[in-house]
Design an enzyme around this catalytic site. Structure first.
Site, PDB file in Angstrom:
ATOM      1  N   TYR A 140       0.828  -1.213   0.000  1.00  0.00           N
ATOM      2  CA  TYR A 140       0.000   0.000   0.000  1.00  0.00           C
ATOM      3  C   TYR A 140       0.856   1.254   0.000  1.00  0.00           C
ATOM      4  CZ  TYR A 140      -5.027  -0.951   0.392  1.00  0.00           C
ATOM      5  OH  TYR A 140      -6.336  -1.262   0.151  1.00  0.00           O
ATOM      6  N   GLU A 147       2.196   6.481  -6.920  1.00  0.00           N
ATOM      7  CA  GLU A 147       1.142   7.318  -7.491  1.00  0.00           C
ATOM      8  C   GLU A 147       1.412   8.789  -7.245  1.00  0.00           C
ATOM      9  OE1 GLU A 147      -2.691   5.943  -6.090  1.00  0.00           O
ATOM     10  OE2 GLU A 147      -2.121   3.860  -6.452  1.00  0.00           O
TER      11      GLU A 147
END
Lengths: 218, 391
Positions: A140, A147
């Site tokens: 994660y 991102e």
């Protein structure tokens, strides 16, 4: 019937991600660089990341116990990254951060869909369950870092070209600045990411350690 | 009325009790039960139950406040001649089932509101508006007006408590969320510094429609504020505190967003000019009058201080004739006003605000329509929730 339908949905998807993973590894082994990697896998990536919209439908009809909102946030951020960032802003396609989140997504999705597939077959190896509820701890944050770095790298190009933006004056008296939209999106990771992360941590405690969690109510 | 407790001998537990009223079976049947709940009868002959002291509340209080909360005085109402058998009420936490309070000698005709007041005396941090008492931990909340003896409980009523969280009054929320847009819009209208470029500070738009829009927008929110103070009759006193942040963000945010564009130096007036503005203004005024008429009609349905609910019907006022077709014409008129305002300003953010408002009001209207249908057998079948014949 429901199980068969779910199985039908998870099986090809987990194979697709496996295909993607293999394609990425092969590319790197052949070319020795990540440049051009995105270009070579982009069609496959776009195809089934959009396919992931089905996830929301699954949640809506109730085949999957995940809440619609959690799935919705997850899928929207994926679609946003694929179509609105990497596809639309060509200069950043060779950034390292793109590889970062691609790897994170690939590993996460392979684990997740294998988990669903094996659960439906009632033959869930403990390793798969362990992987599903432990890999995310690293993946994660890695994916989020990838991102965010990608969006950050895209900012100068967005500002320069003024893409996806509407300026005043215009007939409908509205304006939209994609640059500021991206800044706000990056900021929104701050409240959203911990919520998803802690949600997964709670699920992990419940599933792996059998803890009974008293849910906070509204 | 059951009177298994002879008032003369009420403190003497050595003597067996005899019913001194109608047959118990009739009384239980009146409550809708075929036989008495398990606790009746034998409970009276049991040894007096060990009374649990109040467990310390989760919020830490100074020691002086965590005292035994047994009320040994009977009167909830101060009624000198108690009618019927006084009840015992125990209140348990709905999630953890821990005993929070035990009230004995509660009047059977006490209301839930009175029980809430008693509970507050021993747990002052849980004021009545914050308490949800229910018969079943996962069931619906009991209403304040519900009378204890009319509920299907035995000699000892077990109520489950849920903390609704900090509460704030509806009036406060409404006033805050409506005063914001009124004030914020004017900041943009007068082009206060730091919004637009410095050369535009305190300048005025040269378009008539911009001034008209300011008047309409301000009128709308002044009307809402006055209605909150003088017209509306609220069935609930309070709502959770976090709602005020949610609601104010919505109203204030959208007001700022709309006002920014309408009062912008680069604002473009409507494509069809004065014609479009006049038509839109007519729609807006009609819908404002309609909305106000409906609010007045709804107010007249309910006497002051009461919480009665009746089917609304059209009155002599033509604006209320929309009741023939729609359950919530106030929402219909509200959407109409905002559509009028959107056409008048030809501003996309206004249209989006109307759309979001319409979605929310449709959800409310459908809920209201459903509860009307559930409550009234003779509800007019032609009516739709918010849009005549359609929605």
């Amino acid at each position: 019937m429901v199980i068969a339908r779910r199985f039908g949905a998870t099986q090809p998807v987990s194979q697709l991600w496996l295909v993607l993973a293999i394609a990425m590894v092969r590319f790197y082994m052949e070319k020795g660089t990540h440049k051009g990697l995105y270009k070579s896998i982009q069609k496959t990536l776009k195809f089934f990341q959009t396919f992931a919209l089905l996830e929301i439908v699954h949640c809506l009809i109730g085949i999957v116990p995940t809440s619609v909102i959690v799935a919705g946030v997850q899928v929207s951020s994926r679609i946003f990254m694929v179509w609105l960032i990497t596809h639309s802003i060509k200069p950043i396609q060779n950034e390292e951060s793109v590889v970062l989140f691609l790897v994170a997504w690939t590993v996460t999705e392979i684990t997740r869909y294998s988990f669903y597939t094996f659960s439906l077959l009632d033959h869930l190896p403990y390793f798969i369950k362990w992987a599903r509820y432990n890999f995310f701890i690293i993946l994660y944050p890695v994916g989020v870092a990838g991102e965010l770095l990608t969006i950050y790298a895209a900012l100068p190009y967005v500002k320069k070209t003024g893409m996806f933006s509407i300026r005043l004056p215009n007939k409908y008296n509205v304006s939209f600045d994609y640059y500021y939209f991206l800044l706000i999106t990056m900021a929104s990771y701050i409240p959203l990411f911990p919520q998803l992360y802690f949600h997964m941590l709670r699920q992990r405690r419940k599933v792996l350690h059998g803890e009974v969690i008293v849910e906070k109510d509204d | 009325m059951i009177c298994l407790w002879d008032s003369q001998n009420s403190w003497d537990f050595s003597k067996p009790r005899e019913p001194c009223g109608p047959e118990p079976a009739e009384a239980w049947a009146a409550l809708g039960l075929s036989r008495p709940p398990p606790e009746a009868g034998p409970a009276l002959h049991r040894a007096r139950r060990e009374v649990p002291p109040c467990l310390p509340p989760r919020v830490s209080l100074p020691p002086v406040l965590s005292r035994r909360c047994v009320h040994s005085k009977a009167s909830v109402l101060g009624d000198p001649a108690p009618r019927g058998r006084p009840q015992e009420v125990e209140i348990l936490d709905a999630k953890t089932r821990e005993k929070l309070c035990f009230l004995d000698k509660v009047e059977p005709h006490a209301t839930i509101a009175e029980i809430k007041n008693l509970f507050t005396k021993t747990h002052p941090q849980w004021y009545p508006a914050r308490q949800s008492l229910r018969l079943d931990p996962k069931g619906k909340s009991l209403k304040d007006e519900d009378v204890l003896q009319k509920l299907p409980v035995g000699t000892t009523a077990t109520l489950y408590f849920r903390d609704l969280g900090a509460q704030i009054s509806w009036v406060t929320v409404f006033l805050t969320e409506y005063a914001g847009p009124l004030f914020i819009y004017l900041l943009f209208y007068f082009r206060v510094p730091f919004i637009y470029g410095h050369k535009y500070d305190f300048t005025s738009s040269r378009h008539t429609v911009v001034h008209l829009a300011c008047i309409c927008h301000s009128f709308h929110y002044i009307k809402r504020l006055l209605e909150t103070l003088f017209v509306h009759r609220f069935s609930h006193g309070t709502m959770p505190l976090r709602n005020i942040f949610k609601n104010c963000t919505y109203y204030w945010g959208f007001a700022a967003w709309m006002a920014y564009y309408i009062n912008h130096p680069l604002y473009t007036p409507p494509t069809y000019g004065a014609q479009q503005v006049k038509l839109a203004l007519a729609i807006f005024v009609i819908c404002q009058l309609g909305n106000f008429s409906i609010h007045m009609a709804l107010r007249d349905l309910r006497p002051a201080g009461s919480k009665t609910r009746k089917i609304p019907y059209p009155t002599k006022n033509p604006f209320t004739w929309l009741f023939l077709l729609v359950s919530c014409p106030n929402y219909t008129y509200e959407v109409g006003s905002w559509i009028g305002f959107a056409i008048m300003t030809q501003c996309l953010p206004v249209a989006l605000f109307s759309l979001v408002g319409f979605t929310q009001m449709t959800i409310w209207a459908k809920g209201k329509h459903r509860s009307y249908l559930k409550e009234f057998r003779d509800y007019p079948p032609l009516r739709m929730p918010i849009i005549p014949f359609l929605l």
